[in-house]
Design a protein around this motif. Structure first.
Motif, PDB file in Angstrom:
ATOM      1  N   VAL A  83       0.859  -1.178   0.000  1.00 25.15           N
ATOM      2  CA  VAL A  83       0.000   0.000   0.000  1.00 25.15           C
ATOM      3  C   VAL A  83       0.897   1.230   0.000  1.00 25.15           C
ATOM      4  O   VAL A  83       1.726   1.392   0.899  1.00 25.15           O
ATOM      5  CB  VAL A  83      -0.933   0.027   1.232  1.00 25.15           C
ATOM      6  N   ARG A  84       0.745   2.067  -1.006  1.00 21.57           N
ATOM      7  CA  ARG A  84       1.489   3.324  -1.090  1.00 21.57           C
ATOM      8  C   ARG A  84       0.594   4.440  -0.549  1.00 21.57           C
ATOM      9  O   ARG A  84      -0.483   4.695  -1.097  1.00 21.57           O
ATOM     10  CB  ARG A  84       1.863   3.615  -2.548  1.00 21.57           C
ATOM     11  N   LEU A  85       1.004   5.090   0.521  1.00 22.05           N
ATOM     12  CA  LEU A  85       0.187   6.118   1.163  1.00 22.05           C
ATOM     13  C   LEU A  85       0.504   7.494   0.587  1.00 22.05           C
ATOM     14  O   LEU A  85       1.672   7.907   0.531  1.00 22.05           O
ATOM     15  CB  LEU A  85       0.417   6.111   2.681  1.00 22.05           C
ATOM     16  N   VAL A  86      -0.551   8.199   0.190  1.00 19.40           N
ATOM     17  CA  VAL A  86      -0.415   9.529  -0.416  1.00 19.40           C
ATOM     18  C   VAL A  86      -1.469  10.445   0.206  1.00 19.40           C
ATOM     19  O   VAL A  86      -2.238  10.042   1.070  1.00 19.40           O
ATOM     20  CB  VAL A  86      -0.593   9.475  -1.951  1.00 19.40           C
ATOM     21  N   HIS A  87      -1.482  11.715  -0.239  1.00 18.13           N
ATOM     22  CA  HIS A  87      -2.550  12.661   0.107  1.00 18.13           C
ATOM     23  C   HIS A  87      -2.760  12.749   1.615  1.00 18.13           C
ATOM     24  O   HIS A  87      -3.877  12.622   2.118  1.00 18.13           O
ATOM     25  CB  HIS A  87      -3.853  12.255  -0.582  1.00 18.13           C
ATOM     26  N   GLY A  88      -1.658  12.989   2.337  1.00 20.55           N
ATOM     27  CA  GLY A  88      -1.758  13.134   3.781  1.00 20.55           C
ATOM     28  C   GLY A  88      -0.487  13.731   4.343  1.00 20.55           C
ATOM     29  O   GLY A  88       0.592  13.595   3.752  1.00 20.55           O
ATOM     30  N   GLU A  89      -0.602  14.395   5.474  1.00 18.13           N
ATOM     31  CA  GLU A  89       0.580  14.911   6.143  1.00 18.13           C
ATOM     32  C   GLU A  89       1.354  13.761   6.778  1.00 18.13           C
ATOM     33  O   GLU A  89       0.826  12.667   6.979  1.00 18.13           O
ATOM     34  CB  GLU A  89       0.177  15.963   7.168  1.00 18.13           C
ATOM     35  N   ALA A  90       2.619  14.020   7.121  1.00 21.42           N
ATOM     36  CA  ALA A  90       3.522  12.945   7.542  1.00 21.42           C
ATOM     37  C   ALA A  90       2.970  12.159   8.727  1.00 21.42           C
ATOM     38  O   ALA A  90       3.029  10.916   8.745  1.00 21.42           O
ATOM     39  CB  ALA A  90       4.895  13.530   7.873  1.00 21.42           C
ATOM     40  N   GLY A  91       2.422  12.848   9.732  1.00 21.50           N
ATOM     41  CA  GLY A  91       1.904  12.153  10.901  1.00 21.50           C
ATOM     42  C   GLY A  91       0.730  11.256  10.573  1.00 21.50           C
ATOM     43  O   GLY A  91       0.613  10.142  11.114  1.00 21.50           O
ATOM     44  N   ALA A  92      -0.145  11.721   9.689  1.00 19.29           N
ATOM     45  CA  ALA A  92      -1.311  10.926   9.303  1.00 19.29           C
ATOM     46  C   ALA A  92      -0.883   9.687   8.527  1.00 19.29           C
ATOM     47  O   ALA A  92      -1.428   8.587   8.744  1.00 19.29           O
ATOM     48  CB  ALA A  92      -2.273  11.773   8.471  1.00 19.29           C
ATOM     49  N   ARG A  93       0.098   9.840   7.630  1.00 21.29           N
ATOM     50  CA  ARG A  93       0.578   8.690   6.859  1.00 21.29           C
ATOM     51  C   ARG A  93       1.216   7.650   7.782  1.00 21.29           C
ATOM     52  O   ARG A  93       0.981   6.444   7.639  1.00 21.29           O
ATOM     53  CB  ARG A  93       1.570   9.135   5.788  1.00 21.29           C
ATOM     54  N   ALA A  94       2.028   8.120   8.729  1.00 23.14           N
ATOM     55  CA  ALA A  94       2.709   7.186   9.626  1.00 23.14           C
ATOM     56  C   ALA A  94       1.710   6.426  10.501  1.00 23.14           C
ATOM     57  O   ALA A  94       1.832   5.208  10.703  1.00 23.14           O
ATOM     58  CB  ALA A  94       3.711   7.948  10.491  1.00 23.14           C
ATOM     59  N   ALA A  95       0.708   7.141  11.016  1.00 20.05           N
ATOM     60  CA  ALA A  95      -0.294   6.489  11.870  1.00 20.05           C
ATOM     61  C   ALA A  95      -1.101   5.469  11.080  1.00 20.05           C
ATOM     62  O   ALA A  95      -1.400   4.369  11.580  1.00 20.05           O
ATOM     63  CB  ALA A  95      -1.214   7.543  12.477  1.00 20.05           C
ATOM     64  N   LEU A  96      -1.455   5.809   9.859  1.00 15.91           N
ATOM     65  CA  LEU A  96      -2.234   4.882   9.038  1.00 15.91           C
ATOM     66  C   LEU A  96      -1.406   3.661   8.664  1.00 15.91           C
ATOM     67  O   LEU A  96      -1.916   2.533   8.654  1.00 15.91           O
ATOM     68  CB  LEU A  96      -2.751   5.591   7.786  1.00 15.91           C
ATOM     69  N   ALA A  97      -0.129   3.868   8.357  1.00 16.80           N
ATOM     70  CA  ALA A  97       0.737   2.729   8.037  1.00 16.80           C
ATOM     71  C   ALA A  97       0.793   1.746   9.200  1.00 16.80           C
ATOM     72  O   ALA A  97       0.681   0.526   9.005  1.00 16.80           O
ATOM     73  CB  ALA A  97       2.144   3.227   7.690  1.00 16.80           C
ATOM     74  N   ARG A  98       0.940   2.269  10.410  1.00 17.75           N
ATOM     75  CA  ARG A  98       0.975   1.379  11.586  1.00 17.75           C
ATOM     76  C   ARG A  98      -0.345   0.629  11.730  1.00 17.75           C
ATOM     77  O   ARG A  98      -0.361  -0.575  12.040  1.00 17.75           O
ATOM     78  CB  ARG A  98       1.265   2.200  12.845  1.00 17.75           C
ATOM     79  N   ALA A  99      -1.462   1.337  11.514  1.00 19.20           N
ATOM     80  CA  ALA A  99      -2.768   0.705  11.683  1.00 19.20           C
ATOM     81  C   ALA A  99      -2.995  -0.404  10.658  1.00 19.20           C
ATOM     82  O   ALA A  99      -3.522  -1.474  10.981  1.00 19.20           O
ATOM     83  CB  ALA A  99      -3.869   1.759  11.578  1.00 19.20           C
ATOM     84  N   ILE A 100      -2.594  -0.162   9.405  1.00 17.36           N
ATOM     85  CA  ILE A 100      -2.783  -1.186   8.362  1.00 17.36           C
ATOM     86  C   ILE A 100      -1.883  -2.380   8.627  1.00 17.36           C
ATOM     87  O   ILE A 100      -2.315  -3.543   8.531  1.00 17.36           O
ATOM     88  CB  ILE A 100      -2.504  -0.582   6.972  1.00 17.36           C
ATOM     89  N   GLU A 101      -0.631  -2.130   8.974  1.00 15.21           N
ATOM     90  CA  GLU A 101       0.289  -3.235   9.213  1.00 15.21           C
ATOM     91  C   GLU A 101      -0.136  -4.046  10.438  1.00 15.21           C
ATOM     92  O   GLU A 101      -0.009  -5.272  10.461  1.00 15.21           O
ATOM     93  CB  GLU A 101       1.710  -2.694   9.346  1.00 15.21           C
ATOM     94  N   HIS A 102      -0.672  -3.363  11.460  1.00 19.97           N
ATOM     95  CA  HIS A 102      -1.182  -4.086  12.634  1.00 19.97           C
ATOM     96  C   HIS A 102      -2.392  -4.932  12.281  1.00 19.97           C
ATOM     97  O   HIS A 102      -2.484  -6.115  12.662  1.00 19.97           O
ATOM     98  CB  HIS A 102      -1.546  -3.084  13.737  1.00 19.97           C
ATOM     99  N   ALA A 103      -3.342  -4.347  11.509  1.00 18.18           N
ATOM    100  CA  ALA A 103      -4.565  -5.071  11.159  1.00 18.18           C
ATOM    101  C   ALA A 103      -4.279  -6.268  10.256  1.00 18.18           C
ATOM    102  O   ALA A 103      -5.013  -7.258  10.259  1.00 18.18           O
ATOM    103  CB  ALA A 103      -5.553  -4.123  10.485  1.00 18.18           C
ATOM    104  N   SER A 104      -3.210  -6.181   9.472  1.00 19.31           N
ATOM    105  CA  SER A 104      -2.870  -7.274   8.556  1.00 19.31           C
ATOM    106  C   SER A 104      -1.768  -8.173   9.108  1.00 19.31           C
ATOM    107  O   SER A 104      -1.265  -9.045   8.378  1.00 19.31           O
ATOM    108  CB  SER A 104      -2.431  -6.697   7.202  1.00 19.31           C
TER     109      SER A 104
END
Length: 467
Positions: A439-460
């Motif tokens: 998943v390539r994260l775009v359209h977000g500030e750095a903090g939002a991208r980092a938090a979402l990356a952690r959430a996706i990797e945790h959920a998967s």
């Protein structure tokens, strides 16, 4: 075979979305071509005309696909055409109806008000438009044996918004499916069916605007919207709602009509006050889009269509007052600033960076009788972000070179965001039957991208890699 993704905007921030999918040296797709806004002057920090120039080769681009018609996704079209792009422009059928109005307004504001130039530009765009129905594959003409097809699915962000499924293959290579989310909407966005995850993807390019937070429920946000208005009613003040002309404005009107409907059935003192409350739509552009939304009722969700069948008018109710001419606008600003008449004003621009809302703010921000209600994302560097940040501390904001003290009450209702929150973004990925490997994260500030990356990797459980 891994295909190359190149970002020409909307990668390290939330505006200027423009993503290139390179299949091979002779073939690529371009997904969106939007303007930079606020502090995100450009991908590389340039300003003015230099920021708008399309600085990448366009000769191998076989198609431009527009996810939706917000200006940060379509606003660089004139510069793309000037760079030599002459291929087809794909979008949903509803987006094709809305796009000319968006482009004409942006062209007149940013390039030329000469009607001949505007008309010529629109003719160039409309000649290239290829509207697509939902859920149907369309083959993209390619060269040298490459293959490409696309399919649009509802994204639930604004009317006509889509996410894009792309099946691509270089000559002799296995096909790969890349999904571009565009901007995804919340599951309870008024008027629109919620987005459903795709069946599968190999790679996903996913927005992350609200990747670090959760939205309020629909019931809670309606309560807070009603409470903010009733606070102003009690104070004899105006609720100023900076809103984007397309999408957010229509959703707010839908919600206000529902509150008015509920109040009319409940009776009591507040119901009487609501029955006398004018709701001003002070944006000619928003009024035009609202009329287009009414014409596009077949694209509404089942709930909204059911209200119409019941005789209700979600976007054209009796207490809605549209203000068109500039003189009428200025008169309304003066009257509301001094009269003590409770009212709601919805005016563009959504980030307070221009438009009629600025006049209301200059006249009323200093007065504690009034309220400002933010219902959309405020990009860094915009006046809206400054008011949102400084207002609760009694600070100030610079508007048109003038320092304005902030004494009005400042409210933020994140639940009305047209963007999906972290939970919905994670579900978009993990709700697929076959998960992507990246998943390539775009359209977000750095903090939002980092938090979402952690959430996706945790959920998967780490099975999905975020980059």
């Amino acid at each position: 075979m891994s295909y190359e993704l190149i970002h020409h905007g909307g990668h390290d921030g939330v505006t200027g979305s423009c993503h290139q999918l390179r299949i091979d040296a002779a073939n690529s797709l371009l997904i969106d071509c939007g303007l930079f806004q606020g502090a995100e002057t450009s991908q590389d920090g340039r300003s003015g005309e230099d920021a708008l120039a399309v600085r990448f080769p366009v000769g191998d681009i076989r198609a431009l696909v527009l996810t939706h018609v917000h200006i940060d996704h379509v606003g660089r079209l004139p510069w793309l055409l000037a760079a030599g792009y002459s291929g087809p422009i794909y979008c949903s059928e509803a987006s094709a109806r809305l796009l000319p109005t968006v482009l004409a307004d942006a062209f007149a504001l940013g390039i030329s008000r000469d009607t001949r130039h505007v008309e010529r530009y629109l003719q160039l765009v409309e000649a290239r438009l290829r509207p697509l129905p939902w859920r149907q594959w369309a083959d993209i003409p390619t060269q040298r044996g490459a293959r490409c097809r696309i399919r649009l699915q509802r994204a639930g962000h604004i009317l006509g918004s889509a996410y894009v499924e792309c099946d691509v293959a270089a000559a002799g290579a296995a096909a790969e499916r890349i999904v571009f989310s565009g901007d995804l909407g919340a599951p309870w966005t008024p008027l629109l069916p919620p987005p459903r995850p795709p069946w599968r993807a190999d790679r996903v390019v996913l927005e992350s605007t609200y990747g670090d937070r959760l939205h309020e429920s629909r019931h809670t946000r309606r309560q807070r919207l009603q409470a903010a208005v009733e606070h102003a009613i009690a104070n004899g003040g105006t609720v100023i709602v900076p809103a984007f002309s397309i999408g957010r404005t229509q959703e707010l009107l839908y919600e206000f009509e529902d509150i008015l409907h509920r109040q009319s059935r409940s009776g009591g003192r507040q119901a009487e006050r609501w029955a006398r409350l004018p709701i001003y739509l002070d944006s000619p552009l928003a009024s035009r889009f609202t009329a287009l939304y009414r014409e596009l009722q077949p694209h509404w969700d089942a709930e909204a269509r059911a209200r119409v069948r019941q005789g209700r008018r979600p976007l054209d109710f009796a207490q809605l007052v549209a203000i068109d001419g500039h003189d009428a606008h200025l008169a309304n600003v003066r009257r509301l600033a001094r009269s003590g008449e409770p009212a709601v004003v919805i005016a563009a621009s959504g980030m307070c960076a221009g438009g009629r809302v600025v006049n209301y703010l200059k006249a009323m921000l200093h007065d504690p009788r009034h309220d400002v209600l933010f219902v959309g994302y405020q990009a860094a560097g915009t006046p809206g972000a400054a008011i949102q940040r400084n207002g609760p501390r009694g600070g100030y904001v610079d508007l048109d070179g003038e320092r304005i003290d902030i004494r009005a009450a400042i409210h933020t209702l994140a639940g009305y965001s047209a963007h999906a929150d972290q939970h919905s973004l994670v579900r978009f990925v993990t709700g697929m039957r076959h998960w992507p490997r990246e998943v390539r994260l775009v359209h977000g500030e750095a903090g939002a991208r980092a938090a979402l990356a952690r959430a996706i990797e945790h959920a998967s459980s780490g099975q999905i890699v975020c980059s």
